[in-house]
Motif scaffolding. Structure first.
Motif, PDB file in Angstrom:
ATOM      1  N   SER A  53      14.635  30.376  39.108  1.00  0.00           N
ATOM      2  CA  SER A  53      15.359  30.204  40.097  1.00  0.00           C
ATOM      3  C   SER A  53      17.217  31.337  40.363  1.00  0.00           C
ATOM      4  O   SER A  53      17.265  32.218  39.243  1.00  0.00           O
ATOM      5  N   GLY A  54      16.877  31.703  42.109  1.00  0.00           N
ATOM      6  CA  GLY A  54      18.520  33.022  42.089  1.00  0.00           C
ATOM      7  C   GLY A  54      19.435  32.317  41.451  1.00  0.00           C
ATOM      8  O   GLY A  54      20.228  32.989  40.844  1.00  0.00           O
ATOM      9  N   THR A  55      19.547  31.056  41.141  1.00  0.00           N
ATOM     10  CA  THR A  55      20.546  30.593  40.482  1.00  0.00           C
ATOM     11  C   THR A  55      20.759  29.980  39.141  1.00  0.00           C
ATOM     12  O   THR A  55      21.784  30.897  38.548  1.00  0.00           O
ATOM     13  N   SER A  56      19.494  30.242  39.357  1.00  0.00           N
ATOM     14  CA  SER A  56      19.259  30.094  36.936  1.00  0.00           C
ATOM     15  C   SER A  56      20.427  32.412  36.924  1.00  0.00           C
ATOM     16  O   SER A  56      20.883  32.326  36.081  1.00  0.00           O
ATOM     17  N   GLU A 156      25.474  41.889  42.581  1.00  0.00           N
ATOM     18  CA  GLU A 156      24.963  41.532  44.446  1.00  0.00           C
ATOM     19  C   GLU A 156      24.027  40.482  43.842  1.00  0.00           C
ATOM     20  O   GLU A 156      23.383  40.208  43.645  1.00  0.00           O
ATOM     21  N   ASP A 157      24.590  39.842  45.089  1.00  0.00           N
ATOM     22  CA  ASP A 157      24.161  38.374  45.682  1.00  0.00           C
ATOM     23  C   ASP A 157      22.982  38.764  45.827  1.00  0.00           C
ATOM     24  O   ASP A 157      23.295  38.430  47.522  1.00  0.00           O
ATOM     25  N   ALA A 158      21.285  39.060  46.071  1.00  0.00           N
ATOM     26  CA  ALA A 158      20.504  39.999  47.202  1.00  0.00           C
ATOM     27  C   ALA A 158      19.769  39.146  47.243  1.00  0.00           C
ATOM     28  O   ALA A 158      18.892  39.313  47.043  1.00  0.00           O
ATOM     29  N   CYS A 159      20.248  37.413  47.154  1.00  0.00           N
ATOM     30  CA  CYS A 159      19.073  36.541  47.445  1.00  0.00           C
ATOM     31  C   CYS A 159      18.548  36.839  49.153  1.00  0.00           C
ATOM     32  O   CYS A 159      17.004  36.434  48.807  1.00  0.00           O
ATOM     33  N   HIS A 160      19.626  37.359  49.679  1.00  0.00           N
ATOM     34  CA  HIS A 160      18.574  37.283  51.389  1.00  0.00           C
ATOM     35  C   HIS A 160      18.183  38.708  51.285  1.00  0.00           C
ATOM     36  O   HIS A 160      17.290  39.508  52.216  1.00  0.00           O
ATOM     37  N   ALA A 161      18.346  39.811  50.227  1.00  0.00           N
ATOM     38  CA  ALA A 161      17.836  41.176  50.859  1.00  0.00           C
ATOM     39  C   ALA A 161      17.584  42.172  50.291  1.00  0.00           C
ATOM     40  O   ALA A 161      17.435  42.855  49.719  1.00  0.00           O
ATOM     41  N   PHE A 182      18.021  38.476  42.378  1.00  0.00           N
ATOM     42  CA  PHE A 182      17.686  38.042  43.554  1.00  0.00           C
ATOM     43  C   PHE A 182      16.462  36.572  43.486  1.00  0.00           C
ATOM     44  O   PHE A 182      16.692  36.461  42.687  1.00  0.00           O
ATOM     45  N   SER A 183      16.317  35.966  45.041  1.00  0.00           N
ATOM     46  CA  SER A 183      15.053  34.317  44.471  1.00  0.00           C
ATOM     47  C   SER A 183      14.319  34.542  45.201  1.00  0.00           C
ATOM     48  O   SER A 183      14.109  35.367  46.178  1.00  0.00           O
ATOM     49  N   PHE A 184      13.919  34.166  45.311  1.00  0.00           N
ATOM     50  CA  PHE A 184      12.134  33.969  45.475  1.00  0.00           C
ATOM     51  C   PHE A 184      11.796  32.681  46.170  1.00  0.00           C
ATOM     52  O   PHE A 184      10.884  31.947  46.027  1.00  0.00           O
ATOM     53  N   LEU A 187      11.506  30.610  51.388  1.00  0.00           N
ATOM     54  CA  LEU A 187      12.874  31.741  53.067  1.00  0.00           C
ATOM     55  C   LEU A 187      12.976  32.914  52.629  1.00  0.00           C
ATOM     56  O   LEU A 187      13.196  33.382  54.218  1.00  0.00           O
ATOM     57  N   LYS A 188      12.583  33.580  51.466  1.00  0.00           N
ATOM     58  CA  LYS A 188      13.706  34.861  51.044  1.00  0.00           C
ATOM     59  C   LYS A 188      12.739  35.929  51.219  1.00  0.00           C
ATOM     60  O   LYS A 188      11.574  35.399  51.865  1.00  0.00           O
ATOM     61  N   SER A 189      12.500  36.786  51.289  1.00  0.00           N
ATOM     62  CA  SER A 189      11.767  37.708  50.898  1.00  0.00           C
ATOM     63  C   SER A 189      10.338  38.035  50.470  1.00  0.00           C
ATOM     64  O   SER A 189       9.298  38.167  51.373  1.00  0.00           O
ATOM     65  N   HIS A 328      24.199  28.918  58.701  1.00  0.00           N
ATOM     66  CA  HIS A 328      23.998  29.951  57.827  1.00  0.00           C
ATOM     67  C   HIS A 328      25.435  30.477  58.080  1.00  0.00           C
ATOM     68  O   HIS A 328      25.649  31.624  58.861  1.00  0.00           O
ATOM     69  N   TYR A 329      26.849  29.588  57.349  1.00  0.00           N
ATOM     70  CA  TYR A 329      26.722  28.642  56.229  1.00  0.00           C
ATOM     71  C   TYR A 329      28.065  28.467  56.630  1.00  0.00           C
ATOM     72  O   TYR A 329      28.781  28.190  57.012  1.00  0.00           O
ATOM     73  N   ILE A 330      28.130  26.939  55.952  1.00  0.00           N
ATOM     74  CA  ILE A 330      29.164  26.087  56.392  1.00  0.00           C
ATOM     75  C   ILE A 330      30.415  26.200  55.147  1.00  0.00           C
ATOM     76  O   ILE A 330      29.427  27.155  53.672  1.00  0.00           O
TER      77      ILE A 330
END
Ligand SMILES: *Cc1c(COP(=O)(O)O)cnc(C)c1O
Length: 384
Positions: A53-56, A156-161, A182-184, A187-189, A328-330
């Motif tokens: 995960s992106g979190t990991s 860089e938290d590029a989970c959106h990018a 990055f996150s996969f 809903l990501k890229s 996006h986001y609280i």
């Protein structure tokens, strides 16, 4: 319901996953390294470590940079909680820097002010997690300059990018950072189901992350503290985790990556149509900038009139019309868990105002023109 986002999985993706299911290795096979290599080729980073995960990826990125107790990690409040939680996993303290009212990314002037104050009290951050909100790259050049002046590392938290560019370089090239994550998530890229990756140009950080993602274990003789007992031998050098990506997930990610540029182009078309069609409404639309191109992960907009009442009304109106909007986001610092650390309303006013007035409307590669037109007409109707 037209969702605010959705994945685009095609027959070729399904075939790629089935191929792995019929092969000898469901995990720790050849596809994960292939996916890592392909991400390196796309981003032009030298090393990549695939995880579940992106979190990991954020967690092992922080650990590889030596984040621990008595350290500070800073990030923005306008992000998903994982950008901040990674600091807490390492026992560090988390603090925030407010966002800029135009880009909705980190406000570099506020960062500079906060660093000057922190330097005096000896509480400088060890790591700054920079979020490229909605896929728009943050001011990396200025952030890099500050990181050299004050001696902190940049993730860089590029989970959106994934698929975004800054000064002509792909996000992930790590020109102005130590590491990019990055996150996969679907809903990501691009998606691998669940999954993430950390990229870097630092061989040592990469080796460290690789070990941390697999129990802190190495089979690389050059890293061992004594010579191997035999060919079966491995050593545990750190307390690591099982954060490995499986080959099943990697096959989906690798197949999706081939269409990344096309996905981003489709999202850009959607964005440009909204920009044109919504320009006359009392809305603040996402910023575009000449020296960077967004991955268009989200299309957030802000109501500019009597925000708090109207935003809720707009949200409910669109949902009732079958449009799956979201927010996006609280702000992370206003989550009960973070409030217990002493954060409260008013700490980061720009992120809070943004939260009060923001709505993310549908933006994804397979959004049809017809559905998009319906979203546009619904917005126009609301403001009539
Ligand atoms: C999605 C996301 C994450 C977490 O990624 P997962 O793969 O869901 O763990 C972290 N930061 C941001 C900004 C995200 O959008």
């Amino acid at each position: 319901m037209i969702p605010y986002s959705r994945q685009s999985v095609f027959q070729e993706d399904i075939d790629a996953v089935v191929d792995v299911l019929e092969s000898n290795f469901l995990t720790q096979g050849p596809v994960v390294p292939e996916f890592e290599k392909a991400i390196c080729e796309y981003t032009r980073a030298q090393f990549a470590v695939a995880v579940n995960s992106g979190t990991s990826a954020l967690h092992i990125a922080c650990l590889s940079l030596g984040l621990g107790k008595d350290d500070y990690l800073w990030t923005v409040p306008n992000t998903f909680v994982a950008s901040a939680n990674c600091g807490l996993y390492c026992g560090a303290q988390v603090d925030f820097v407010d966002i800029d009212a135009q880009s909705w990314n980190i406000d570099v002037e506020k960062l500079q002010e906060k660093l000057a104050i922190a330097a005096k009290s000896g509480k400088l951050p060890k790591i700054l997690v920079v979020v490229h909100y909605a896929g728009l790259p943050a001011d990396m050049q200025q952030i890099h300059d500050l990181s050299k002046e004050y001696g902190f590392a940049v993730i860089e938290d590029a989970c959106h990018a994934l698929g975004a560019f800054y000064q002509q370089e792909p996000i992930g090239r790590c020109v102005f950072s130590d590491l990019t994550v990055f996150s996969f998530h679907p809903l990501k890229s691009i998606t691998s189901g669940e999954g993430g990756m950390a990229v870097t140009n630092d061989a040592q950080l990469a080796a460290q992350m690789k070990m941390l993602a697999s129990h802190g274990i190495t089979r690389d003789e050059s890293l061992m503290e004594k010579s191997p007992d035999g060919p079966w031998y491995y050593q545990q050098l750190y307390l690591g985790y099982n954060y490995r990506m499986s080959d099943i997930h990697a096959a989906l990610g690798l197949s999706q990556l081939k269409r990344l540029d096309n996905f981003v182009k489709k999202r850009r078309d959607v964005t440009e149509r909204y920009n044109k069609e919504l320009s006359k409404l009392p809305l603040q639309l996402p910023l575009s900038s000449n020296d960077r191109s967004s991955a268009h992960h989200l299309y957030p907009l802000r109501i500019t009139t009597s925000a708090d009442i109207q935003r809720k009304q707009l949200f409910i109106f669109l949902r009732e019309n079958g449009i799956g909007v979201n927010v996006h986001y609280i702000p992370v610092h206003l989550q009960p868990f973070y409030r217990k650390m002493g954060f409260r309303e008013g700490d980061f006013p720009v992120a809070e105002q943004f939260y009060q007035s923001a709505v993310s409307i549908p933006c994804y590669p397979t959004l049809t023109e017809q559905d998009q037109q319906f979203v546009i007409e619904s917005l126009k109707q609301f403001f009539q």
